[in-house]
Design a protein around this motif. Structure first.
Motif, PDB file in Angstrom:
ATOM      1  N   LEU A 135      -6.303   5.790  -0.787  1.00 21.61           N
ATOM      2  CA  LEU A 135      -6.201   5.235  -1.900  1.00 21.61           C
ATOM      3  C   LEU A 135      -7.507   4.456  -2.585  1.00 21.61           C
ATOM      4  O   LEU A 135      -7.822   4.566  -3.834  1.00 21.61           O
ATOM      5  CB  LEU A 135      -5.303   3.789  -1.856  1.00 21.61           C
ATOM      6  CG  LEU A 135      -3.866   4.311  -2.117  1.00 21.61           C
ATOM      7  CD1 LEU A 135      -2.966   2.910  -1.789  1.00 21.61           C
ATOM      8  CD2 LEU A 135      -3.517   4.789  -3.593  1.00 21.61           C
ATOM      9  N   ARG A 188      -9.397   7.277  -4.074  1.00 21.40           N
ATOM     10  CA  ARG A 188      -8.936   7.693  -5.309  1.00 21.40           C
ATOM     11  C   ARG A 188      -9.039   6.480  -6.585  1.00 21.40           C
ATOM     12  O   ARG A 188      -9.399   6.798  -7.817  1.00 21.40           O
ATOM     13  CB  ARG A 188      -7.398   7.955  -5.250  1.00 21.40           C
ATOM     14  CG  ARG A 188      -6.735   9.035  -4.315  1.00 21.40           C
ATOM     15  CD  ARG A 188      -5.422   8.932  -4.200  1.00 21.40           C
ATOM     16  NE  ARG A 188      -5.032   9.897  -3.332  1.00 21.40           N
ATOM     17  CZ  ARG A 188      -3.881   9.742  -2.416  1.00 21.40           C
ATOM     18  NH1 ARG A 188      -2.809   9.230  -3.288  1.00 21.40           N
ATOM     19  NH2 ARG A 188      -3.340  10.656  -1.947  1.00 21.40           N
ATOM     20  N   LEU A 248      -1.767   2.912   7.920  1.00 23.91           N
ATOM     21  CA  LEU A 248      -1.945   1.859   6.867  1.00 23.91           C
ATOM     22  C   LEU A 248      -3.421   2.205   6.562  1.00 23.91           C
ATOM     23  O   LEU A 248      -3.817   2.102   5.149  1.00 23.91           O
ATOM     24  CB  LEU A 248      -1.256   0.446   7.198  1.00 23.91           C
ATOM     25  CG  LEU A 248      -1.451  -0.544   6.095  1.00 23.91           C
ATOM     26  CD1 LEU A 248      -0.618   0.102   4.683  1.00 23.91           C
ATOM     27  CD2 LEU A 248      -1.055  -1.723   6.326  1.00 23.91           C
ATOM     28  N   GLN A 254      -4.313   5.067   4.733  1.00 29.37           N
ATOM     29  CA  GLN A 254      -3.802   5.405   3.605  1.00 29.37           C
ATOM     30  C   GLN A 254      -4.655   4.413   2.597  1.00 29.37           C
ATOM     31  O   GLN A 254      -4.870   4.710   1.455  1.00 29.37           O
ATOM     32  CB  GLN A 254      -2.326   4.860   3.414  1.00 29.37           C
ATOM     33  CG  GLN A 254      -1.024   5.730   4.071  1.00 29.37           C
ATOM     34  CD  GLN A 254       0.331   5.136   4.134  1.00 29.37           C
ATOM     35  OE1 GLN A 254       0.335   3.930   3.823  1.00 29.37           O
ATOM     36  NE2 GLN A 254       1.057   5.947   4.068  1.00 29.37           N
ATOM     37  N   ILE A 255      -5.044   3.455   3.297  1.00 26.45           N
ATOM     38  CA  ILE A 255      -5.925   2.331   2.181  1.00 26.45           C
ATOM     39  C   ILE A 255      -7.488   3.245   2.009  1.00 26.45           C
ATOM     40  O   ILE A 255      -7.729   3.119   0.719  1.00 26.45           O
ATOM     41  CB  ILE A 255      -6.156   0.871   3.063  1.00 26.45           C
ATOM     42  CG1 ILE A 255      -4.873   0.394   3.080  1.00 26.45           C
ATOM     43  CG2 ILE A 255      -7.296   0.391   2.329  1.00 26.45           C
ATOM     44  CD1 ILE A 255      -4.736  -0.945   4.015  1.00 26.45           C
ATOM     45  N   THR A 287       0.864  -1.220   0.048  1.00 24.40           N
ATOM     46  CA  THR A 287      -0.115  -0.018  -0.003  1.00 24.40           C
ATOM     47  C   THR A 287       0.935   1.053  -0.017  1.00 24.40           C
ATOM     48  O   THR A 287       0.514   2.236  -0.688  1.00 24.40           O
ATOM     49  CB  THR A 287      -0.726  -0.144   1.169  1.00 24.40           C
ATOM     50  OG1 THR A 287      -1.609  -1.210   1.301  1.00 24.40           O
ATOM     51  CG2 THR A 287      -1.753   1.318   1.387  1.00 24.40           C
ATOM     52  N   ASN A 288       1.948   1.053   0.585  1.00 25.19           N
ATOM     53  CA  ASN A 288       2.924   2.440   0.875  1.00 25.19           C
ATOM     54  C   ASN A 288       3.295   2.722  -0.368  1.00 25.19           C
ATOM     55  O   ASN A 288       3.505   4.030  -0.534  1.00 25.19           O
ATOM     56  CB  ASN A 288       4.052   1.955   1.793  1.00 25.19           C
ATOM     57  CG  ASN A 288       4.375   3.345   2.642  1.00 25.19           C
ATOM     58  OD1 ASN A 288       3.834   4.434   2.629  1.00 25.19           O
ATOM     59  ND2 ASN A 288       5.582   3.199   2.917  1.00 25.19           N
ATOM     60  N   ALA A 303       2.198   2.150  -3.375  1.00 28.04           N
ATOM     61  CA  ALA A 303       1.272   2.622  -4.345  1.00 28.04           C
ATOM     62  C   ALA A 303       0.779   4.333  -3.910  1.00 28.04           C
ATOM     63  O   ALA A 303       0.300   5.011  -4.687  1.00 28.04           O
ATOM     64  CB  ALA A 303      -0.130   1.788  -4.419  1.00 28.04           C
ATOM     65  N   TYR A 304       0.619   4.288  -2.561  1.00 24.33           N
ATOM     66  CA  TYR A 304       0.126   5.683  -1.945  1.00 24.33           C
ATOM     67  C   TYR A 304       1.163   6.698  -2.430  1.00 24.33           C
ATOM     68  O   TYR A 304       0.685   7.729  -2.594  1.00 24.33           O
ATOM     69  CB  TYR A 304       0.073   5.417  -0.405  1.00 24.33           C
ATOM     70  CG  TYR A 304      -0.573   6.655   0.464  1.00 24.33           C
ATOM     71  CD1 TYR A 304      -1.777   7.052   0.512  1.00 24.33           C
ATOM     72  CD2 TYR A 304       0.426   7.280   0.891  1.00 24.33           C
ATOM     73  CE1 TYR A 304      -2.202   8.047   1.034  1.00 24.33           C
ATOM     74  CE2 TYR A 304       0.019   8.594   1.478  1.00 24.33           C
ATOM     75  CZ  TYR A 304      -1.337   8.816   1.542  1.00 24.33           C
ATOM     76  OH  TYR A 304      -1.628   9.972   2.231  1.00 24.33           O
TER      77      TYR A 304
END
Lengths: 340, 136
Positions: free
Chosen positions: B41, B44, B34, B37-38, A309-310, A312-313
């Motif tokens: 994302l 988006r 995390l 962030q997920i 994830t990091n 892609a983020y």
């Protein structure tokens, strides 16, 4: 490094391998905030060369294979920290486990600094003192004698730091998993609008409030030297401004005249070499070191070589950069050469 | 296939649940970062999924017109096929930009920059409001 039960013994092994005895480690806890590396904090007591030392230390190590946001070398980082520590307010690096044989991953042990993250400190104390403090930190970094830095530190082969960075922009545009015409535009624009040169110097390359702390004296502390190189020091000023657009406030904008005056005083740069327009030029140029690493991580993920994830983020956040770079080139075209 | 709710609607519902239902039960700081962030994302990706084939197709047509390129005759709308056509158009645009700068042709530079401006508009819609998480 996340295994709280095993880590005190692993840290003990690292210290003993470096000639320490009477080692005791406790209070090991994982830290947040190290976005590219794993971080932990612990207390230790040990004897080295007949002297007993007690304190708090930080362990900074590589994430598991395939999850690293950026690919950097712990040995180089260790050598850089030891080289810059006599010149700059930064916690020194103490011990290195380059291969990970003791810690389980490549890692370095650093002194702990009782300091606060910059943005919360600004919320509590205001920003007014920091433009001068930032000029002094940047000036200290950028006047470190090149001969004091590790010989392995990357530097421009022919002394053309701007040309080297512009070449990285071109390479990133050309080598990514898909064509990047905005990167190509920026590369060509930077080449067509070069400012007056300055001598080569130390470049932190991730010079931002995220990599600064404020100590108890109100002085800024620089941390995280994994991307350091020798190049055009003004890259750090541009990167600082670019990062501040994404994560305000911009300390320089709080008093740009005071910042620039103090920075010129320390570095000896002229007004032609460092002024608001030149800082904006480097706002664009100076981000490429980090951006290339982020895009490379995304490229590896696209090829199925890694994934998190990091990754892609953070690659997604380059979208913000693309808009900022294009806006900056628009604004500066007239300022730098009156058109074209 | 069942096309509704749409991909973006499902992704946004997942992001809502992640924040409202899952996150309150997450205790570790790293896991909280995390999860946030997920969530960002996922939102988006919802915006991207809703528009990316249309946006890429529109950009390809604009680049073809600006560079006087012959349109690719392939008419597959599978994502990988559209990506291939988009990448080819982007490569042609990159080459044209480098040539225009080398020729110091300010009119062509301005013309190509206008194409990039539309790309930036689309990218900003995907990105939404930027709120960095995970850095100190």
């Amino acid at each position: 490094m996340d295994d709280l039960a095993q880590m005190p013994a692993r840290v003990t092994a690292l210290l003993e391998a470096n000639g320490c005895s009477n080692v005791a480690v406790d209070g090991y806890e994982v830290m947040t905030g190290g976005y590219s590396r794993l971080m932990a904090k612990f207390n230790a007591t040990f004897t080295q060369d007949g002297a007993t030392e007690s304190g708090t230390y930080v362990l900074r190590g590589d994430p598991p294979e395939g999850q690293a946001l950026i690919d950097t070398d712990r040995t180089q980082e260790f050598d850089v920290i030891q080289a810059v520590a006599p010149y700059v307010n930064t916690p020194n690096a103490r011990f290195l486990d380059a291969s990970g044989e003791h810690i389980g991953t490549g890692a370095l042990m650093i002194d702990f600094t009782p300091a606060e993250s910059t943005l919360p400190w600004i919320e509590a104390n205001g920003i007014s003192t920091l433009p001068i403090k930032l000029a002094e930190l940047a000036g200290a970094l950028h006047t470190i004698p090149i001969e004091a830095l590790p010989a392995a530190l990357p530097q421009p082969a022919d002394g053309d730091a701007l040309g080297d960075q512009i070449a990285v922009w071109h390479a990133t545009a050309d080598d990514h998993v898909e064509a990047l015409p905005i990167f190509k535009y920026v590369a060509c624009w930077l080449d067509a609008h070069r400012p007056a040169p300055v001598p080569l110097g130390f470049v932190h390359h991730d010079f931002s409030t995220a990599n600064m702390l404020v100590d108890r004296q109100g002085d800024l502390v620089a941390i995280d030297f994994e991307l350091a190189t020798i190049g055009d020091p003004r890259e750090d000023l541009g990167y600082f401004k670019a990062y501040s657009q994404a994560a305000p406030p911009d300390i320089i904008d709080a008093d740009p005249d005071a910042f620039l005056a103090r920075y010129r005083e320390i570095t000896g740069y002229t007004e032609d070499q460092v002024n608001p327009a030149v800082m904006t030029y480097f706002l664009v140029l100076g981000v490429i070191g980090v951006v290339t690493q982020l895009m490379g991580g995304g490229g590896a993920m696209a090829r199925g070589e890694s994934g998190s994830t990091n990754i892609a983020y953070n690659m997604d956040n380059c979208l913000f950069g693309q808009a900022a770079w294009m806006a900056a080139t628009d604004a500066l075209t007239a300022a730098l050469d009156g058109g074209s | 296939m069942l096309s509704r709710p749409t991909t973006d609607q499902v992704l946004n519902a997942m992001a809502d649940d992640l924040i409202a239902v899952v996150l309150p039960h997450v205790s570790g700081e790293a896991a909280k970062v995390l999860a946030t962030q997920i969530e960002q994302l996922t939102r988006r990706l919802a915006r991207r999924a809703a528009h990316e084939i249309g946006w890429m197709t529109e950009e390809i047509a604009a680049i073809d017109a600006a560079l006087d390129r012959t349109p690719d005759p392939t008419n597959s709308w599978h994502l990988e096929d559209v990506l291939d056509r988009y990448s080819a158009a982007s490569t042609a645009l990159s080459d044209a930009i480098a040539e225009a700068f080398a020729d110091e042709d300010t009119d062509r530079v301005a013309q190509y920059k206008a194409l990039l401006a539309q790309r930036v508009v689309n990218e900003q819609e995907v990105l939404g409001a930027l709120e960095l998480v995970g850095r100190g």
